[in-house]
Design a protein around this motif. Structure first.
Motif, short mmCIF file in Angstrom:
data_model
loop_
_atom_site.label_atom_id
_atom_site.label_comp_id
_atom_site.label_asym_id
_atom_site.label_seq_id
_atom_site.Cartn_x
_atom_site.Cartn_y
_atom_site.Cartn_z
N VAL A 109 -14.64 87.07 36.69
CA VAL A 109 -14.67 88.28 37.51
C VAL A 109 -14.01 88.01 38.85
CG1 VAL A 109 -16.15 89.96 38.67
CG2 VAL A 109 -16.75 89.14 36.37
N CYS A 110 -12.91 88.72 39.10
CA CYS A 110 -12.15 88.55 40.35
C CYS A 110 -12.19 89.79 41.23
CB CYS A 110 -10.70 88.24 40.03
SG CYS A 110 -10.43 86.63 39.28
N SER A 111 -12.94 90.80 40.86
CA SER A 111 -12.92 92.05 41.64
C SER A 111 -14.32 92.49 42.05
CB SER A 111 -12.23 93.16 40.84
OG SER A 111 -12.85 93.34 39.58
N SER A 112 -15.17 91.52 42.39
CA SER A 112 -16.52 91.86 42.88
C SER A 112 -16.52 91.83 44.40
CB SER A 112 -17.54 90.86 42.34
OG SER A 112 -17.19 89.53 42.69
N VAL A 113 -17.11 92.84 44.99
CA VAL A 113 -17.16 92.96 46.45
C VAL A 113 -18.63 92.98 46.89
CG1 VAL A 113 -16.59 94.39 48.45
CG2 VAL A 113 -14.96 94.16 46.58
N GLY A 114 -19.02 92.00 47.70
CA GLY A 114 -20.39 91.91 48.18
C GLY A 114 -21.29 91.09 47.26
N TRP A 115 -20.73 90.53 46.23
CA TRP A 115 -21.48 89.68 45.30
C TRP A 115 -20.46 88.85 44.52
CZ3 TRP A 115 -20.68 90.45 39.95
CH2 TRP A 115 -19.98 91.63 39.61
N ASP A 116 -20.94 87.88 43.77
CA ASP A 116 -20.05 87.15 42.87
C ASP A 116 -20.79 86.87 41.58
OD1 ASP A 116 -21.16 84.30 42.90
OD2 ASP A 116 -20.80 84.60 45.04
N ILE A 117 -20.03 86.61 40.53
CA ILE A 117 -20.61 86.53 39.19
C ILE A 117 -21.54 85.33 39.04
CG2 ILE A 117 -18.81 85.16 38.07
CD1 ILE A 117 -20.48 88.38 36.71
N ALA A 118 -21.32 84.28 39.83
CA ALA A 118 -22.18 83.10 39.72
C ALA A 118 -23.62 83.40 40.09
CB ALA A 118 -21.64 81.98 40.61
N GLN A 119 -23.84 84.42 40.92
CA GLN A 119 -25.20 84.81 41.31
C GLN A 119 -26.01 85.31 40.12
OE1 GLN A 119 -23.52 87.50 44.41
NE2 GLN A 119 -25.11 86.65 45.70
N HIS A 120 -25.34 85.71 39.05
CA HIS A 120 -26.03 86.33 37.92
C HIS A 120 -25.91 85.50 36.63
CE1 HIS A 120 -26.66 89.75 40.45
NE2 HIS A 120 -25.37 89.93 40.62
N ARG A 121 -25.48 84.29 36.75
CA ARG A 121 -25.33 83.44 35.56
C ARG A 121 -26.67 83.31 34.84
NH1 ARG A 121 -21.83 77.95 35.05
NH2 ARG A 121 -22.38 77.44 32.89
N ASP A 122 -26.64 83.55 33.53
CA ASP A 122 -27.81 83.43 32.64
C ASP A 122 -28.93 84.40 32.97
OD1 ASP A 122 -26.72 81.40 31.02
OD2 ASP A 122 -27.26 79.88 32.49
N GLU A 123 -28.63 85.46 33.72
CA GLU A 123 -29.65 86.48 34.00
C GLU A 123 -29.66 87.56 32.92
OE1 GLU A 123 -30.13 86.52 38.86
OE2 GLU A 123 -29.08 88.16 37.86
#
Length: 476
Positions: A278-292
């Protein structure tokens, strides 16, 4: 006669016998109580709601492949078997072991027999795309002008019919976007890209589906050779060995769009994020949601927990392979942000004008639309969320019939927590002032009837005349 407790041989024997008796009685009571507890818990403990819910299988199409012409295909596998013999998604799965099943009911030996690059139009029940028009030129191509505004506006899935020709939409900024994505990956690594060990099958399946799409939709730019082991990208002048390059890396280096892979957890039936780029997240990043799980990923979305979480979990558990869907979300920004995360920038703010809001004008505003596709992969059962961020100058809305009045009403009367999620206050004020004037101009010019009751347009997520505008922008 009562036992004798004096310390002669007889008394000693009597003492031991009583102790053994009491111990045996205690064990019997314990076993009885344990059995009762198990029966009680079995009746009173609620199992996960989707633990025995599986999506519709497409095992019946296996007979369409020559490998299975002489095989009797069992049309459906029992839910209890799918649960008991589940192919794991939480650690590396052993595809060489027979009679393990994906949530779709495909056995490991069947997946091996299908081999690489089976015909995914048969497996999914979704046709291959039509080739682009001979007049299509990527150097002039622009995204379709998404305008996904609705009234009355409230939070829901807003699903739209899937269009098989538009799973991947390439346009004139292909090279620029690919370079920016490569730079982001180099700088931020696993905040941009990750894959868990249980996602190998889904990653390979997604790669094969997308490469089949590209080669059929854009044959002038993409092709496969050497028994589908080499990808040729004519836009970047590259060749990629598909046998040695990780599947998701192939996609990252080829397609300027984002993908998130959700896999069914065999222990509770819920869907968890197991791989993403994911390269188009603003205010968050995909690593914050890994395995959620799905519902934890969306905690920041207004009203998600109260109005959408249960229905989304249910939808994911039952979504069929042959019915992918589209949706489109939107926001108004004052800069064209591709990726930003508070985890990286301690002083992060959403607005580029947060320190000087008085300098903001409508000419600084951008309409951001995230065109999204949700579809299930036919073998692994993974649900893939695909999206691309499309920016347009806000001023373009001025000449688009009905759009200024519709968006003005959404910003004016929409539920406050939803609208503040769509744009910050200073952006909202500037946008509303411009939209109010443009809406009045359209009435004065006769573009919009003065008595029009503002509501969702029939052409949503577009607007009347959008095809003509889109063709004109590309020089057709």
């Amino acid at each position: 006669m009562a036992p004798n407790f004096s310390f002669d041989a007889g008394a000693g024997f009597a003492f031991v016998s009583k102790s053994a008796f009491l111990a045996s009685a205690a064990i019997i009571v314990f076993i009885t109580a344990a059995a009762f507890t198990r029966r009680y818990l079995a009746k009173t403990t609620t199992p996960p709601p989707h633990i025995l819910t599986f999506p519709p299988t497409r095992r019946h199409v296996l007979s369409s492949f020559p490998q299975f012409e002489k095989t009797k295909i069992q049309p459906e596998i029992l839910a209890s078997t799918l649960k008991r013999r589940a192919l794991t998604t939480t650690k590396k799965a052993d595809l060489s072991k027979d009679n393990l099943y994906t949530p779709m009911g495909f056995a490991t030996q069947e997946i091996r027999a299908l081999g690489r690059f089976p015909d995914y139009s048969i497996l999914t029940g979704v046709r291959h795309p039509e080739p682009c028009s001979p007049s299509w030129d990527i150097s002039k191509a622009v995204f379709r002008p998404f305008r996904p505004f609705r009234w009355g506006y409230h939070q829901h899935m807003a699903l739209m019919k899937y269009e098989p020709d538009w799973w991947v939409e390439l346009e004139q900024n292909y090279h620029k976007t690919m370079a920016a994505r490569k730079a982001l990956l180099s700088s931020h690594g696993d905040r941009i890209f990750f894959q868990g060990p249980g996602a190998d099958l889904a990653a390979r399946e997604l790669m094969e589906m997308l490469l089949q799409f590209l080669c059929k939709r854009y044959p002038q730019h993409f092709s496969l050779s050497n028994n589908n082991s080499i990808l040729h990208n004519g836009l970047l002048n590259t060749t990629t060995d598909l046998l040695t390059t990780p599947p998701l890396r192939v996609l990252f280096d080829t397609i300027p769009e984002d993908y998130a892979i959700m896999l069914r957890n065999e222990s509770d039936g819920f869907y968890y994020l197991r791989a993403a780029m994911v390269c188009s997240s603003v205010g968050w990043d995909i690593a914050q949601h890994r395995d959620e799980p799905l519902r934890d990923i969306h905690t920041h979305v207004p009203d998600y927990a109260s109005k959408m979480a249960m229905s989304m979990d249910r939808y994911f558990s039952k979504m069929p392979t042959d019915a992918p869907v589209n949706r489109c979300s939107w926001s108004i920004e004052d800069w064209e942000a591709m990726w930003s995360s508070p985890e990286v920038d301690a002083g992060w703010t959403r607005s580029a004008f947060s320190a000087s809001p008085e300098k903001l004008t409508y000419k600084d505003l951008k309409l951001r639309c995230d065109a999204q596709t949700l579809r299930r992969l036919p073998m692994s059962g993974a649900v893939v969320f695909n999206f691309k961020a499309v920016f347009a100058p806000f001023e373009e809305l001025r000449t688009e019939a009905y759009i200024p009045a519709l968006l003005h009403r959404v910003l004016l009367e929409g539920k406050e927590n939803l609208i503040t999620y769509k744009c910050v206050d200073n952006v909202r004020r500037v946008a509303m002032d411009a939209l109010e004037k443009w809406a009045a101009d359209q009435v004065a010019q006769g573009v919009v009837p003065p008595d029009w009751e503002v509501g969702t347009l029939e052409e949503s997520p577009f607007f009347p005349g959008w095809r003509e505008k889109w063709a004109r922008q590309q020089g057709f």
